[in-house]
Write an enzyme that holds these catalytic residues in place. Structure first.
Site, PDB file in Angstrom:
ATOM      1  N   ILE A   1       0.821  -1.210   0.000  1.00 31.56           N
ATOM      2  CA  ILE A   1       0.000   0.000   0.000  1.00 31.56           C
ATOM      3  C   ILE A   1       0.856   1.262   0.000  1.00 31.56           C
ATOM      4  O   ILE A   1       0.346   2.366  -0.036  1.00 31.56           O
ATOM      5  CB  ILE A   1      -0.976   0.032   1.198  1.00 31.56           C
ATOM      6  CG1 ILE A   1      -0.242  -0.225   2.514  1.00 31.56           C
ATOM      7  CG2 ILE A   1      -2.081  -0.992   1.001  1.00 31.56           C
ATOM      8  CD1 ILE A   1      -1.122  -0.070   3.741  1.00 31.56           C
TER       9      ILE A   1
ATOM     10  N   PHE B   1      13.110   3.313   1.901  1.00 29.74           N
ATOM     11  CA  PHE B   1      13.627   2.313   2.810  1.00 29.74           C
ATOM     12  C   PHE B   1      12.864   1.012   2.755  1.00 29.74           C
ATOM     13  O   PHE B   1      13.162   0.082   3.480  1.00 29.74           O
ATOM     14  CB  PHE B   1      13.606   2.844   4.239  1.00 29.74           C
ATOM     15  CG  PHE B   1      14.754   3.748   4.493  1.00 29.74           C
ATOM     16  CD1 PHE B   1      14.629   5.095   4.291  1.00 29.74           C
ATOM     17  CD2 PHE B   1      15.971   3.233   4.885  1.00 29.74           C
ATOM     18  CE1 PHE B   1      15.700   5.928   4.496  1.00 29.74           C
ATOM     19  CE2 PHE B   1      17.041   4.062   5.100  1.00 29.74           C
ATOM     20  CZ  PHE B   1      16.918   5.415   4.905  1.00 29.74           C
ATOM     21  N   GLY B   2      11.887   0.939   1.911  1.00 30.03           N
ATOM     22  CA  GLY B   2      11.157  -0.314   1.804  1.00 30.03           C
ATOM     23  C   GLY B   2       9.691  -0.060   1.549  1.00 30.03           C
ATOM     24  O   GLY B   2       9.278   1.047   1.233  1.00 30.03           O
TER      25      GLY B   2
ATOM     26  N   ASP C   1       6.711  17.942  11.137  1.00 30.86           N
ATOM     27  CA  ASP C   1       6.252  17.771   9.754  1.00 30.86           C
ATOM     28  C   ASP C   1       4.737  17.647   9.735  1.00 30.86           C
ATOM     29  O   ASP C   1       4.194  16.690   9.201  1.00 30.86           O
ATOM     30  CB  ASP C   1       6.931  16.556   9.129  1.00 30.86           C
ATOM     31  CG  ASP C   1       6.930  16.606   7.607  1.00 30.86           C
ATOM     32  OD1 ASP C   1       7.213  15.582   6.978  1.00 30.86           O
ATOM     33  OD2 ASP C   1       6.615  17.667   7.048  1.00 30.86           O
TER      34      ASP C   1
HETATM   35  C1  LIG Z   1      17.207   9.476  -1.343  1.00 30.92           C
HETATM   36  O1  LIG Z   1      16.703   8.714  -0.293  1.00 30.92           O
HETATM   37  C2  LIG Z   1      16.142   9.475   0.725  1.00 30.92           C
HETATM   38  C3  LIG Z   1      15.721   8.531   1.817  1.00 30.92           C
HETATM   39  O2  LIG Z   1      14.968   7.498   1.300  1.00 30.92           O
HETATM   40  C4  LIG Z   1      14.985  10.286   0.189  1.00 30.92           C
HETATM   41  O3  LIG Z   1      14.464  11.101   1.186  1.00 30.92           O
HETATM   42  C5  LIG Z   1      15.458  11.143  -0.947  1.00 30.92           C
HETATM   43  O4  LIG Z   1      14.383  11.847  -1.510  1.00 30.92           O
HETATM   44  C6  LIG Z   1      16.086  10.272  -1.987  1.00 30.92           C
HETATM   45  N1  LIG Z   1      16.539  11.096  -3.070  1.00 30.92           N
HETATM   46  C7  LIG Z   1      16.077  10.983  -4.295  1.00 30.92           C
HETATM   47  C8  LIG Z   1      16.654  11.883  -5.308  1.00 30.92           C
HETATM   48  O5  LIG Z   1      15.218  10.168  -4.588  1.00 30.92           O
END
Ligand SMILES: *[C@@H]1O[C@H](CO)[C@@H](O)[C@H](O)[C@H]1NC(C)=O
Ligand SMILES: *[C@@H]1O[C@H](CO)[C@@H](O)[C@H](O)[C@H]1NC(C)=O
Ligand SMILES: *[C@@H]1O[C@H](CO)[C@@H](O)[C@H](O)[C@H]1NC(C)=O
Ligand SMILES: *[C@@H]1O[C@H](CO)[C@@H](O)[C@H](O)[C@H]1NC(C)=O
Ligand SMILES: *[C@@H]1O[C@H](CO)[C@@H](O)[C@H](O)[C@H]1NC(C)=O
Ligand SMILES: *[C@@H]1O[C@H](CO)[C@@H](O)[C@H](O)[C@H]1NC(C)=O
Ligand SMILES: *[C@@H]1O[C@H](CO)[C@@H](O)[C@H](O)[C@H]1NC(C)=O
Length: 871
Positions: free
Chosen positions: A527, A532-533, A645
């Site tokens: 969902i 991170f997953g 946030d």
């Molecule tokens: C890189 O990973 C971080 C943590 O997941 C995220 O906040 C960030 O937006 C990511 N950067 C890109 C360019 O996707």
């Protein structure tokens, strides 16, 4: 859209014949490209150059502003480009004080002979002829003048909302430095601001602002790990840190249609004997979808390939990068080595991760050889523990004929969420007019309106993404709570049986239990998806639905945070906070199990998802619930927790539309005895407290500010920031308050509410919002006070609704409700003004008056209203 193909004025001369005659530069820092570019740049400007073979399409930029700062006469640049003198450029410059300096030393190019020194802030403002991407090239040469030693200069440079350089200093007086940026400009004015640090000064030798074709950078690329579609590239600004021509020579800006410099790859090759070079004639390159703007034929006609096909070893390149930034890699390929199509299949790895599996160039190039192809890959900063490593290697197909190639590589630093390309903080940008504004957030809002790329805050990025788009952040903790529910995969379920869930630290789930709950983490129950997953909808205990967040086992950095966070979250229990049910850390898994909020984010019920509109009463109830949750966070624990946030996507609704605050990922405990926490600015654009943004000092009142934006969002049913709107409407807080001041707020509220909202209820509500949005934290109410006002607004609305319904039945009840409304409007109840805490409502003067009118003198106002409503 603007690819005018005019041949460049031919120039004559000769160019260095071989790369070996160039000094071999030492590479150690991540800024090596800067120095490199410079070396090459000055080589090129100091030698007469002959230009581009016939047939190479040229591009004439609409915007082409070149300034030789501090120069009294036009520099005689060998490539013939017309740099403006200081005099000619004076119209662009605004500063109180500036000094021209010059050296007589031998320098590589006449543009480095002079510089402009700014003891105070200075801005160059350029009116652009077209929107879109532009090169911004800044040339520095830290020479020593009689008066100024430019090596002592420490300064920052910003371009509109992009921070380009932060506390920048050059410790080398023998080589010039070029900083090259690719910035997406939708603002008609580009303002380059030079800000000296205290007791220092800024300087600049030359500036280039040059437009590029829109086709140069599209919005979509691929993210590396996991490999996924990545959209939103145009929302970032970029700094080019490496631009490499594999297996080929240096290509100077003269031989490149867009004035780029490409350097040879030898210095970056790891195992030199695993690689070899190959080349063909530039004329054999067949441009189809890829145009010479992407890269000149000189890039595609040379490559580095595997040296020995039989040993099948990877070819690797290694680069230093700034680990705190994400990078965009552009890999250029062109099969000029195969004898026939379908021969070449290979893998591309970035930092050991599979970036392209089984790249089949002939298929991608329409089954032809020598057709260029490129691929944009976004590499997240979390993957840069040891610099950047790009590898090409054979697939596992043991055909004995495998090979792998790479023709070119561009490594570009991406602006971070604050719009910065150097350091943590974005630029303070006040929009086109340059006037100072009340509040940075508003200000940047305007910049965003103009569509300058948005990288700024993840929020924005999310809007354009799939609904399950996640809060993006670098810290593990930020994915701990946000539950974004994709309604398309929702299945209504019980969701409320929580009888056998443990309390305390939460339940220690076994992996097997969670595998069963989520059909072995089957993708059909995903969902939400995040860096991170994934989040899965799971069913435990025969029917209880839960949200299962599974951390990516590879992200080791998260383990400590994972544990700290479980401890912190499990302490927090409140009806209006999304609860952590348990976790699983078996087999180094990092899984968190939360209560499932089946109605998803509040925001989805306000706009964008075509869900049935919520009534005003429901919205009030949701805001009240969220306010209670926040009030609890602020005051309910010994230390006090600042959410950091607060926004409508972090207010989730359960199956009964009870609001619960989610995502304490960014939360910070306030240390005992302190009223603020000093911290790097985090949060979501459009909700960010301007005071916090300026001072970096976080207080509860920052949450109050954000909550004020949430209130307006509930009323107006539009995003906090909507860059698509005309400029003055982009920032909701700003815009709504303008209407409020004109006393015409009803003009901008959600049309669904117009007929059903009680004016007094709205008035009270908006008053609360306005107080929340006060410029200065001390002027904002506490969450308790806000709560109090919202309760009042709800009572007014209920009285009104009842009155309306009763109208048709009995005139008595109608009179009663009329009375309540009159009371409400006549009574100056404003706990926010008086700063009365919610726990102490009886000192309130207004309340006393209500009491006087009501019958049940011992009860508080709310009971009073209920009795008026006849309940
Ligand atoms: C890189 O990973 C971080 C943590 O997941 C995220 O906040 C960030 O937006 C990511 N950067 C890109 C360019 O996707
Ligand atoms: C640059 O262009 C000139 C003129 O066409 C050519 O002689 C020279 O070889 C080119 N340089 C490279 C690196 O291709
Ligand atoms: C300046 O940079 C050049 C090239 O990188 C290097 O050769 C030189 O030693 C540097 N000078 C100083 C003073 O660091
Ligand atoms: C090439 O590099 C990748 C990633 O580092 C690695 O997984 C793979 O085994 C390497 N292949 C060969 C043939 O060494
Ligand atoms: C802030 O806003 C008020 C009213 O909108 C205005 O009068 C004032 O000049 C503004 N202050 C600044 C610094 O722009
Ligand atoms: C939870 O259970 C796992 C085994 O299933 C165990 O390794 C771990 O220590 C337990 N955690 C706690 C805090 O008891
Ligand atoms: C996921 O579930 C579907 C049906 O529920 C099943 O067909 C599919 O094989 C499952 N996928 C995996 C990877 O188990």
């Amino acid at each position: 859209m603007e690819v005018e193909k005019k041949p460049r004025k031919p120039e004559t001369g000769h160019f260095l014949s071989s790369i070996s005659s160039l000094p071999s530069p030492p590479f150690s820092s991540s800024s090596s490209m800067t120095i490199l570019l410079v070396l090459f740049f000055h080589v090129f400007v100091s030698c007469p150059v002959s230009v581009v073979a016939a047939g190479v399409a040229s591009f004439t930029p609409k915007d082409n502003i070149l300034i030789d700062c501090g120069a009294n006469s036009k520099p005689d640049v060998p490539d013939g480009r017309a740099f403006k003198t200081d005099q000619e450029a004076s119209g662009y410059l605004k500063t109180k004080n500036d000094v021209q300096v010059s050296v007589s030393a031998i320098v590589s190019s006449p543009i480095y002979l002079n510089a402009k020194v700014f003891p105070e802030e200075a801005t160059y403002s350029f009116t652009l002829k077209r929107p879109g991407y532009h090169w911004v090239r800044l040339h520095f040469f830290a020479m020593k003048d009689k008066q100024y030693d430019l090596q002592q200069a420490t300064f920052s440079v910003s371009a509109n909302r992009y921070a380009l350089l932060h506390n920048f200093k050059i410790n080398n007086d023998s080589v010039p430095v070029l900083k090259e940026y690719l910035l997406n400009m939708n603002d008609p004015t580009l303002t380059l601001k030079f800000e000296p640090m205290k007791n220092s000064f800024a300087f600049i030798n030359a500036i280039e602002v040059v437009s590029v074709p829109d086709s140069l950078l599209t919005d979509e690329g691929t993210s590396l790990y996991p490999v996924n579609k990545f959209s939103g590239l145009t929302k970032h600004g970029y700094q080019v840190v490496y631009r490499v021509n594999m297996g080929g020579p240096l290509i100077t800006s003269n031989n490149d249609t867009l004035g780029r410099t490409w350097i040879p790859d030898v210095d970056y090759l790891e195992e030199k004997n695993s690689a070899k070079e190959a080349s063909t004639s530039v004329n054999s390159i067949i441009y189809t979808t890829v145009t010479p703007s992407i890269a000149p034929a000189t890039v595609y006609s040379t490559l580095t390939e595997m040296s020995d096909i039989s040993t099948a070893a990877n070819v690797s390149w290694k680069f230093n990068v700034d680990k705190s930034f994400d990078y965009l890699l552009r890999l250029h390929f062109c099969d000029i080595v195969s004898k026939s199509i379908n021969e070449l299949y290979f893998n591309v790895y970035v930092n050991g991760k599979m970036a392209i599996s089984g790249l089949d160039l002939s298929a991608l190039a329409g089954y032809r050889l020598a057709v260029p192809y490129y691929k944009d890959i976004v590499v997240n900063s979390s993957l840069f523990s040891d610099g950047l490593k790009v590898q090409i290697g054979p697939t596992n197909q043991d055909s004995g004929k495998s090979n792998a190639i790479l023709n070119g590589l561009e490594v570009m630093k991406m602006s971070n969420s604050a719009g910065s390309l150097d350091g943590e903080f974005g630029a303070e940008y006040s929009g086109e007019s340059g006037v100072s504004h009340n509040g940075t957030v508003v200000v940047i809002g305007i910049a965003m309106a103009l569509g300058a790329s948005l990288g700024l805050f993840a929020m924005i990025y999310k809007w354009k993404k799939r609904p399950q788009g996640w809060q993006k952040s670098h810290s593990f903790s930020s994915w701990l709570l946000p539950l974004q529910v994709d309604h398309s995969v929702l299945s209504k379920g019980s969701g409320s049986q929580k009888s056998n869930l443990c309390t305390g630290l939460g339940r220690n789930f076994t992996l097997a239990e969670l595998q069963e709950a989520t059909k072995n983490f089957n993708s059909s129950v995903i969902i939400g998806v995040g860096g991170f997953g994934n989040v899965y909808l799971g069913t435990i205990d025969e029917g209880t639905q839960v949200a299962v967040k599974r951390g990516n086992p590879q992200s080791e950095q998260g383990v400590t945070e994972f544990h700290t966070e479980i401890q912190m979250l499990s302490k927090l229990r409140h009806r209006h906070l999304v609860s952590l049910i348990g976790y699983c850390n078996e087999n180094s898994e990092m899984i968190l199990v939360y209560e499932y909020m089946s109605n998803g984010p509040f925001r989805d019920h306000l706009y964008g998802k075509n869900l049935p509109p919520l009534s005003w009463k429901q919205r009030l109830q949701i805001c009240i619930g969220a306010a209670r949750g926040l009030h609890y966070l602020h005051t309910g624990t010994a230390q006090g927790i600042i959410h950091r946030d607060v926004k409508t996507t972090n207010i989730l609704l359960d199956d009964a539309f009870v609001a619960k605050v989610a995502d304490f990922g960014l939360s910070k405990d306030t240390p005992m005895g302190q009223t603020h926490v000093s911290t790097a600015v985090k949060g979501s654009f459009g909700y960010l407290d301007p005071e916090y943004f300026r001072s970096q000092q976080l207080t509860e009142k920052s949450d109050v500010y954000s909550f004020g934006v949430v209130l307006l969002e509930s009323l107006c049913a539009r995003p906090a920031i909507n860059p698509q709107l005309p400029r003055e409407q982009v920032n909701l807080a700003d815009w709504a308050m303008q209407w409020k001041r004109k006393d015409l707020l009803e003009k901008v509220i959600d049309p669904h509410l117009v007929d059903s909202i009680n004016q007094e209820s709205m008035k009270k509500f908006v008053e609360a919002a306005e107080k929340c949005l006060a410029e200065s934290g001390v002027d904002r109410p506490s969450m308790g006070d806000v709560l109090w006002n919202l309760e009042y607004a709800l009572q007014l609305q209920e009285a009104f609704t009842e009155g309306k319904m009763d109208d048709t039945k009995s005139s008595d009840a109608s009179a009663a409700s009329q009375l309540s409304i009159v009371v409400a409007s006549a009574t100056p109840i404003n706990p926010i003004d008086n700063n009365h805490p919610v726990s102490n409502p009886e000192d309130n003067k207004g309340l006393a008056e209500v009491h006087a009118i009501g019958d049940h003198s011992e009860t508080a106002m709310f009971a009073q209203f209920q009795s008026l409503n006849g309940r």
